[in-house]
Design an enzyme around this catalytic site. Structure first.
Site, PDB file in Angstrom:
ATOM      1  N   GLU A   1       0.871  -1.168   0.000  1.00  0.00           N
ATOM      2  CA  GLU A   1       0.000   0.000   0.000  1.00  0.00           C
ATOM      3  C   GLU A   1       0.915   1.226   0.000  1.00  0.00           C
ATOM      4  O   GLU A   1       1.767   1.366   0.874  1.00  0.00           O
ATOM      5  CB  GLU A   1      -0.876  -0.009   1.260  1.00  0.00           C
ATOM      6  CG  GLU A   1      -1.868   1.121   1.255  1.00  0.00           C
ATOM      7  CD  GLU A   1      -2.701   1.202   2.538  1.00  0.00           C
ATOM      8  OE1 GLU A   1      -2.646   0.271   3.357  1.00  0.00           O
ATOM      9  OE2 GLU A   1      -3.398   2.215   2.682  1.00  0.00           O
TER      10      GLU A   1
ATOM     11  N   ARG B   1       5.233 -12.572   9.803  1.00  0.00           N
ATOM     12  CA  ARG B   1       5.941 -11.357   9.427  1.00  0.00           C
ATOM     13  C   ARG B   1       7.282 -11.284  10.131  1.00  0.00           C
ATOM     14  O   ARG B   1       7.523 -11.955  11.130  1.00  0.00           O
ATOM     15  CB  ARG B   1       5.085 -10.119   9.717  1.00  0.00           C
ATOM     16  CG  ARG B   1       4.756  -9.898  11.175  1.00  0.00           C
ATOM     17  CD  ARG B   1       3.655  -8.863  11.346  1.00  0.00           C
ATOM     18  NE  ARG B   1       4.064  -7.532  10.948  1.00  0.00           N
ATOM     19  CZ  ARG B   1       3.457  -6.817   9.992  1.00  0.00           C
ATOM     20  NH1 ARG B   1       2.436  -7.303   9.345  1.00  0.00           N
ATOM     21  NH2 ARG B   1       3.866  -5.621   9.705  1.00  0.00           N
TER      22      ARG B   1
ATOM     23  N   LYS C   1       4.591   1.247   9.049  1.00  0.00           N
ATOM     24  CA  LYS C   1       4.692   2.498   8.296  1.00  0.00           C
ATOM     25  C   LYS C   1       4.070   3.658   9.068  1.00  0.00           C
ATOM     26  O   LYS C   1       4.552   4.777   9.008  1.00  0.00           O
ATOM     27  CB  LYS C   1       4.005   2.333   6.937  1.00  0.00           C
ATOM     28  CG  LYS C   1       4.877   1.595   5.936  1.00  0.00           C
ATOM     29  CD  LYS C   1       4.168   1.420   4.613  1.00  0.00           C
ATOM     30  CE  LYS C   1       3.163   0.298   4.690  1.00  0.00           C
ATOM     31  NZ  LYS C   1       2.506   0.007   3.420  1.00  0.00           N
TER      32      LYS C   1
HETATM   33  P1  ATP Z   1       2.852  -1.790   7.820  1.00  0.00           P
HETATM   34  O1  ATP Z   1       2.112  -2.384   8.967  1.00  0.00           O
HETATM   35  O2  ATP Z   1       4.281  -1.569   8.052  1.00  0.00           O
HETATM   36  O3  ATP Z   1       2.165  -0.591   7.249  1.00  0.00           O
HETATM   37  P2  ATP Z   1       1.585  -3.371   5.890  1.00  0.00           P
HETATM   38  O4  ATP Z   1       1.425  -4.827   6.059  1.00  0.00           O
HETATM   39  O5  ATP Z   1       0.412  -2.504   6.094  1.00  0.00           O
HETATM   40  O6  ATP Z   1       2.814  -2.915   6.722  1.00  0.00           O
HETATM   41  P3  ATP Z   1       1.660  -3.342   3.071  1.00  0.00           P
HETATM   42  O7  ATP Z   1       2.084  -2.220   2.208  1.00  0.00           O
HETATM   43  O8  ATP Z   1       0.220  -3.692   3.085  1.00  0.00           O
HETATM   44  O9  ATP Z   1       2.195  -3.025   4.495  1.00  0.00           O
HETATM   45  O10 ATP Z   1       2.540  -4.631   2.785  1.00  0.00           O
HETATM   46  C1  ATP Z   1       2.839  -5.180   1.542  1.00  0.00           C
HETATM   47  C2  ATP Z   1       3.197  -6.611   1.758  1.00  0.00           C
HETATM   48  O11 ATP Z   1       4.294  -6.737   2.639  1.00  0.00           O
HETATM   49  C3  ATP Z   1       2.043  -7.377   2.373  1.00  0.00           C
HETATM   50  O12 ATP Z   1       1.893  -8.604   1.705  1.00  0.00           O
HETATM   51  C4  ATP Z   1       2.458  -7.579   3.792  1.00  0.00           C
HETATM   52  O13 ATP Z   1       1.923  -8.756   4.315  1.00  0.00           O
HETATM   53  C5  ATP Z   1       3.985  -7.622   3.682  1.00  0.00           C
HETATM   54  N1  ATP Z   1       4.629  -7.184   4.924  1.00  0.00           N
HETATM   55  C6  ATP Z   1       4.420  -6.045   5.601  1.00  0.00           C
HETATM   56  N2  ATP Z   1       5.145  -6.011   6.733  1.00  0.00           N
HETATM   57  C7  ATP Z   1       5.845  -7.167   6.767  1.00  0.00           C
HETATM   58  C8  ATP Z   1       6.786  -7.733   7.696  1.00  0.00           C
HETATM   59  N3  ATP Z   1       7.151  -7.104   8.814  1.00  0.00           N
HETATM   60  N4  ATP Z   1       7.312  -8.938   7.395  1.00  0.00           N
HETATM   61  C9  ATP Z   1       6.966  -9.573   6.274  1.00  0.00           C
HETATM   62  N5  ATP Z   1       6.097  -9.110   5.373  1.00  0.00           N
HETATM   63  C10 ATP Z   1       5.534  -7.913   5.608  1.00  0.00           C
HETATM   64 MG    MG Z   2      -1.275  -1.879   5.469  1.00  0.00          MG
END
Ligand code: ATP
Ligand code: MG
Length: 567
Positions: free
Chosen positions: A42, A268, A278
């Site tokens: 995202e 994760r 983020k």
């Molecule tokens: P954040 O909580 O940091 O905003 P998010 O999961 O909302 O992270 P996205 O942009 O939706 O961020 O993530 C893109 C991809 O990366 C998704 O498939 C998510 O599952 C994966 N991802 C995000 N954080 C991690 C992590 N700490 N370890 C492994 N994969 C991750």
């Molecule tokens: Mg997200």
């Protein structure tokens, strides 16, 4: 790939996703035997180390099985998304060495299709426009232990649903007045199946579609259908989406979708002493606690890149962490270990004195300069040599001299002989102090026979010091970085991670004396300042005539370890 890497690869057993994929391929469950994955960030912030794990998994699996990996920007939340983030995401993935080829997509590419699918669902009596307020929706939804209740709008006639949904699209209703919901099962044990929202009203300009839409599709509707449209075979996400899998399976089984991807969840990546969200990272930027998303203390890809990590060390790190289905916390030391392993092989060795102490060689001719050939990297003979100047007046590290040495100290002290790296043996003959009694300069004699660092009699010296010729040294700013948080789990103690900031996460050294070859250093070049750590020129502030270097990671210093043990 060298032999060791190959052996390591072969020895490593398959992770659970590889096993699933190999099984699917062997049993003909993959159309055209073509594995298609996607990385779906995202664009509401910069990518962080956690994302590297997901990137390596998705792109790595596609690479390994001869398939392809799409980059899909999951841009359904227009208010928080910016072009800056979209560009940064692409830059970061490219820097890691992955390539989506022609397969760059946006969830917003599918807005028309998603809208049509929603209208079809309404026509088939499978979706309805609900006028409950957000609080009421929550209340009707029930809890983990109690079933939900049907909304009074659930039986709204199809014609009316169609009219209202169209009016929502036309902007005739304010935000929050209506949502479109799927008609699933308000008594489902899985809350995500209790008539999930498909569309909400949002009067926000979208970075790509502008003001075309004032209704936006929800994640649980958009994501599975985007996967299906793109022909994704294995949709890999983190564990928090496990409860959404039934909703995922529902959406991909809607009539006419035509392709059924499958969702798999993995744990994760968490690292102690680090925050990986983020939202929180954005907060650090907004509060000015760091200088920006690319502050070298940030766990963002752009930050650790600026700090001097290589893509290879980061990929090695996530490979060592592995893929599991159970959450765990990885030790920060593993990250630094991987950096050292990698930088040891690639970094060019140079001499920089951070805390200079003048050393005068009293038997060396005044005004003379000798140029020594210095090896750039003992780990890599192809790295060649460079010229370094030597003269009568040098700087050494202040900690490399002690007037009254403790037992076990092998560096310079009155009467002791040490090696000056690449140059000569010197023996300390005297100490000059200022009025306050501080050591201002030390006097030595050198042994001309020891040129290049050895003598004919093979006399042993225990200490080797790095040095810089005073007349030739250049000056620069050195930024010594450490962990941004001093607590293993930031915020665990007080509930506020800002209480655990490390006050010494950045120490700026302005006294440093650098060997003159460093005037040609540039960001992207991996350096080892001998005995002081791995460094890289700063990509923002380093300039000709005003060098700025960031410390990537320290070396393991046997002396300070030993000193710590003695304490
Ligand atoms: P954040 O909580 O940091 O905003 P998010 O999961 O909302 O992270 P996205 O942009 O939706 O961020 O993530 C893109 C991809 O990366 C998704 O498939 C998510 O599952 C994966 N991802 C995000 N954080 C991690 C992590 N700490 N370890 C492994 N994969 C991750
Ligand atoms: Mg997200």
């Amino acid at each position: 790939m060298d032999m060791n890497d190959m052996e390591r690869k072969e020895e490593r057993s398959l992770n659970f996703l590889e096993r699933i994929i190999e099984d699917d391929l062997a049993n003909g469950r993959v159309p055209d035997n073509l594995i298609v994955t996607r990385f779906p960030p995202e664009p509401n912030g910069y990518l962080h180390i956690g994302h590297i794990k997901s990137i390596c998994l998705n792109f790595g699996l596609a690479e390994k099985y001869g398939g392809r990996c799409h980059l899909r920007l999951d841009d359904t939340n227009p208010e928080k998304e910016e072009i800056e983030y979209i560009e940064a995401i692409q830059r970061d993935i490219t820097w890691l060495g992955f390539d989506w080829g022609d397969h760059l997509y946006h969830a917003s590419d599918y807005y028309d299709q998603l809208h049509r699918i929603a209208v079809n669902l309404i026509e088939e009596g499978m979706a309805y426009v609900d006028s409950l307020t957000a609080e009421q929706v929550k209340e009707y939804r029930g809890t983990l232990t109690t079933p939900g209740r049907n909304s009074p709008d659930r039986d709204r006639p199809i014609e009316e649903n169609l009219r209202l949904f169209e009016e929502m699209r036309q902007g005739k209703h304010p935000e929050g007045s209506y949502v479109l919901r799927a008609k699933l099962d308000m008594a489902s044990p899985n809350i995500n199946m209790r008539d999930p929202a498909l569309y909400r009203i949002k009067f926000a300009s979208h970075p790509r579609t502008g003001d075309k839409w004032c209704i936006y599709p929800m994640y649980d509707f958009t994501h599975p259908i985007s996967d299906a449209i793109e022909g994704i075979t294995h949709s890999i996400c983190t564990l928090e989406f496990e409860d959404h899998r039934p909703a995922y399976d529902w959406a991909t089984s809607i009539d006419g979708i035509g392709h059924t991807p499958h969702q798999y969840e993995f744990a994760r990546l968490n690292i102690n002493y680090m925050l990986m969200s983020k939202r929180r990272l954005l907060n650090l930027v907004k509060l000015g606690i760091v200088s920006g998303w690319d502050d070298p203390r940030m766990p963002t890809i752009t930050g650790i890149r600026r700090r001097g990590y290589s893509p290879e060390s980061l990929k090695d790190f996530v490979a060592r962490v592995g893929v599991a289905k159970v959450e765990s916390v990885v030790d920060y030391n593993l990250l630094e270990f991987c950096a050292r392993e990698d930088l040891n092989k690639r970094a060019k060795r140079v001499m920089v004195v951070l805390d200079p102490l003048k050393l005068v060689i009293t038997n060396y001719p005044e005004g003379e300069t000798e140029w020594f050939d210095a090896e750039n990297n003992p780990e890599d003979p192809d790295a060649g040599t460079r010229k370094i100047p030597f003269s009568r007046e040098l700087y050494i590290e202040r900690e490399d001299f002690m007037e009254v040495p403790p037992k076990g100290y092998h560096r310079l002290y009155p009467g002791n002989e040490v090696r000056l790296k690449h140059a000569y043996y010197v023996t300390c003959t005297g100490v000059i102090k200022d009025a306050q009694g501080n050591v201002k300069e030390i006097h030595c004699t050198y042994d001309p026979q020891s040129r290049g660092g050895t003598t004919e009699d093979k006399r042993k010296v225990k200490g080797t010091s790095h040095w810089v010729s005073a007349a030739h040294a250049i000056e620069g700013e050195i930024r010594l970085y450490d962990k941004l948080f001093s607590a293993e789990y930031p915020g665990a103690r007080t509930g506020n991670y800002l209480d655990d900031l490390n006050a010494d996460s950045l120490v700026v050294v302005s006294t440093a004396k650098l060997e003159p070859s460093l005037k040609d250093a540039r960001p992207g070049e991996y350096l080892q300042f001998i005995r002081n750590g791995y460094f890289m020129a700063d990509s923002r502030d380093h300039a000709e005539g005003k060098p700025v270097f960031n410390r990537t990671v320290t070396l393991k210093d046997s002396w300070s370890k030993k000193a710590a043990k003695l304490e």
